[in-house]
Design a protein around this motif. Sequence first.
Motif, PDB file in Angstrom:
ATOM      1  N   VAL A   1       0.834  -1.202   0.000  1.00  0.00           N
ATOM      2  CA  VAL A   1       0.000   0.000   0.000  1.00  0.00           C
ATOM      3  C   VAL A   1       0.871   1.255   0.000  1.00  0.00           C
ATOM      4  CG1 VAL A   1      -1.776   1.284   1.245  1.00  0.00           C
ATOM      5  CG2 VAL A   1      -1.900  -1.206   1.135  1.00  0.00           C
ATOM      6  N   ALA A   2       1.965   1.238   0.777  1.00  0.00           N
ATOM      7  CA  ALA A   2       2.870   2.391   0.797  1.00  0.00           C
ATOM      8  C   ALA A   2       3.522   2.601  -0.562  1.00  0.00           C
ATOM      9  CB  ALA A   2       3.932   2.201   1.869  1.00  0.00           C
ATOM     10  N   THR A   3       3.846   1.515  -1.243  1.00  0.00           N
ATOM     11  CA  THR A   3       4.432   1.612  -2.587  1.00  0.00           C
ATOM     12  C   THR A   3       3.432   2.219  -3.557  1.00  0.00           C
ATOM     13  OG1 THR A   3       5.848  -0.304  -2.153  1.00  0.00           O
ATOM     14  CG2 THR A   3       5.508   0.313  -4.456  1.00  0.00           C
ATOM     15  N   GLU A   4       2.179   1.796  -3.470  1.00  0.00           N
ATOM     16  CA  GLU A   4       1.134   2.367  -4.325  1.00  0.00           C
ATOM     17  C   GLU A   4       0.989   3.865  -4.066  1.00  0.00           C
ATOM     18  OE1 GLU A   4      -2.361   0.105  -3.490  1.00  0.00           O
ATOM     19  OE2 GLU A   4      -1.587  -1.727  -4.432  1.00  0.00           O
ATOM     20  N   ARG A   5       1.076   4.261  -2.798  1.00  0.00           N
ATOM     21  CA  ARG A   5       0.985   5.688  -2.495  1.00  0.00           C
ATOM     22  C   ARG A   5       2.160   6.442  -3.105  1.00  0.00           C
ATOM     23  NH1 ARG A   5      -1.150   9.720   0.151  1.00  0.00           N
ATOM     24  NH2 ARG A   5       0.206  11.322   1.038  1.00  0.00           N
ATOM     25  N   GLN A   6       3.373   5.926  -2.935  1.00  0.00           N
ATOM     26  CA  GLN A   6       4.533   6.586  -3.518  1.00  0.00           C
ATOM     27  C   GLN A   6       4.369   6.770  -5.019  1.00  0.00           C
ATOM     28  OE1 GLN A   6       7.486   7.982  -2.682  1.00  0.00           O
ATOM     29  NE2 GLN A   6       7.031   7.884  -0.489  1.00  0.00           N
ATOM     30  N   ASN A   7       3.811   5.770  -5.664  1.00  0.00           N
ATOM     31  CA  ASN A   7       3.669   5.816  -7.117  1.00  0.00           C
ATOM     32  C   ASN A   7       2.540   6.734  -7.577  1.00  0.00           C
ATOM     33  OD1 ASN A   7       5.790   4.032  -7.313  1.00  0.00           O
ATOM     34  ND2 ASN A   7       4.502   2.221  -7.567  1.00  0.00           N
ATOM     35  N   SER A   8       1.713   7.205  -6.619  1.00  0.00           N
ATOM     36  CA  SER A   8       0.609   8.098  -6.980  1.00  0.00           C
ATOM     37  C   SER A   8       0.857   9.544  -6.570  1.00  0.00           C
ATOM     38  CB  SER A   8      -0.699   7.608  -6.338  1.00  0.00           C
ATOM     39  OG  SER A   8      -0.673   7.797  -4.925  1.00  0.00           O
ATOM     40  N   LEU A   9       2.000   9.815  -5.900  1.00  0.00           N
ATOM     41  CA  LEU A   9       2.299  11.172  -5.447  1.00  0.00           C
ATOM     42  C   LEU A   9       2.709  12.059  -6.618  1.00  0.00           C
ATOM     43  CD1 LEU A   9       4.269  10.392  -2.148  1.00  0.00           C
ATOM     44  CD2 LEU A   9       1.850  11.039  -2.384  1.00  0.00           C
ATOM     45  N   THR A  10       2.597  13.355  -6.429  1.00  0.00           N
ATOM     46  CA  THR A  10       2.833  14.314  -7.515  1.00  0.00           C
ATOM     47  C   THR A  10       4.323  14.501  -7.787  1.00  0.00           C
ATOM     48  OG1 THR A  10       2.506  16.029  -5.817  1.00  0.00           O
ATOM     49  CG2 THR A  10       0.682  15.602  -7.335  1.00  0.00           C
TER      50      THR A  10
ATOM     51  N   ALA B   1      11.267   9.415  -8.450  1.00  0.00           N
ATOM     52  CA  ALA B   1      12.070  10.639  -8.501  1.00  0.00           C
ATOM     53  C   ALA B   1      12.705  10.999  -7.167  1.00  0.00           C
ATOM     54  CB  ALA B   1      11.212  11.806  -8.989  1.00  0.00           C
ATOM     55  N   LEU B   2      12.149  10.531  -6.053  1.00  0.00           N
ATOM     56  CA  LEU B   2      12.744  10.800  -4.743  1.00  0.00           C
ATOM     57  C   LEU B   2      13.736   9.727  -4.318  1.00  0.00           C
ATOM     58  CD1 LEU B   2       9.758  12.316  -2.724  1.00  0.00           C
ATOM     59  CD2 LEU B   2      11.825  13.472  -3.527  1.00  0.00           C
ATOM     60  N   GLY B   3      13.987   8.776  -5.193  1.00  0.00           N
ATOM     61  CA  GLY B   3      15.045   7.805  -4.975  1.00  0.00           C
ATOM     62  C   GLY B   3      14.998   7.097  -3.642  1.00  0.00           C
ATOM     63  N   ARG B   4      16.095   7.212  -2.899  1.00  0.00           N
ATOM     64  CA  ARG B   4      16.219   6.492  -1.627  1.00  0.00           C
ATOM     65  C   ARG B   4      15.180   6.955  -0.609  1.00  0.00           C
ATOM     66  NH1 ARG B   4      20.426   3.954   1.348  1.00  0.00           N
ATOM     67  NH2 ARG B   4      19.282   2.484   2.644  1.00  0.00           N
TER      68      ARG B   4
END
Length: 338
Positions: A30-39, A44-47
Amino acid sequence: MTLLSDITSLEAVAALAETLPAADAGAINVATERQNSLTKPMGALGRLEELAIFMAGWQETDRPSIKRAQAVVFAGNHGVCAQGVNPFPQEVTAQMVANFEHGGAAINQLCRANGADLSVIAIDLDTPTNDITQGAAMSEAETLDAMCRGAEAVDADASVLVLGEMGIGNSTIAAALAMAAFGGDAKDWVGRGTGSDDAGVNRKVDAITRACAANSDASGLALLSAVGGREQAAICGAVLQARALRIPVILDGFICTAATTPLFAADPRFLDHCVVGHVSREPGHARLLDALNKQPVLSLDMALGEGSGAAVALGILRSALECHNGMATFAEAGVSDG
């Protein structure tokens, strides 16, 4: 009562690898899905993205947070100093502990800057471990005692645990642990520590070579007893207790990372909840990180110890979570994601 309270052997400690909690796959997804939906462009934020997802897995939530960061510095003294491996006398260990307690060290300032509550725990400074060039540093009972003290230091309410160490002679101990766990020549693992000259480095190389030969039958967690120290054992105990409580850990530099090599040697899963705050200037640290398959958060040419690099990395971890939790998704912001 801690995870280690009723354990009476290092073999029983090693068996804990089968029972300790793992990262929560659902929260990671779920956290990965959120990261992939952020603006932002994906990745792009890498590490920073990886760190946020790492925290989600251990906190079992897609919105991980740091409500309390705990920093602990463990201190101990070492019998191998009889081999002339240290440019400073062992009395400096207690003097630096007092400096920590009075707020005058670098770690005090870095904990304040990055929002961590610091405590320092000195372990039997008047009783150095045995000289590892002559045999084992500690008995199994002494090792377990130090591990228990480390476990007892962990606050169950902490969101993240920052670990550091202090101990004159312990860069020699770190190199001995690394060599005993992963092989190679002593010179591959040895650096200047607190400022050894060339002759001092040569004495360290000689002492580590003899120590590993004298303790060549040790493996796994027994490496702690063989060539470790009390502060190294306490770090291992704190790492295990944090794991039982699902608290992520930030390890400091070469000495702190090397302290955990007996855990890794017993079972690599023991370090799954740990990140390494920085890669130290000590030449053995990058080699050790490769062996442990760990990527440091920072590379700042630091070689101080005390948990200093880990405390700086805490600020990066906080930044990762601020972005993860505070950024809008494309849908929330009304921005087209393509």
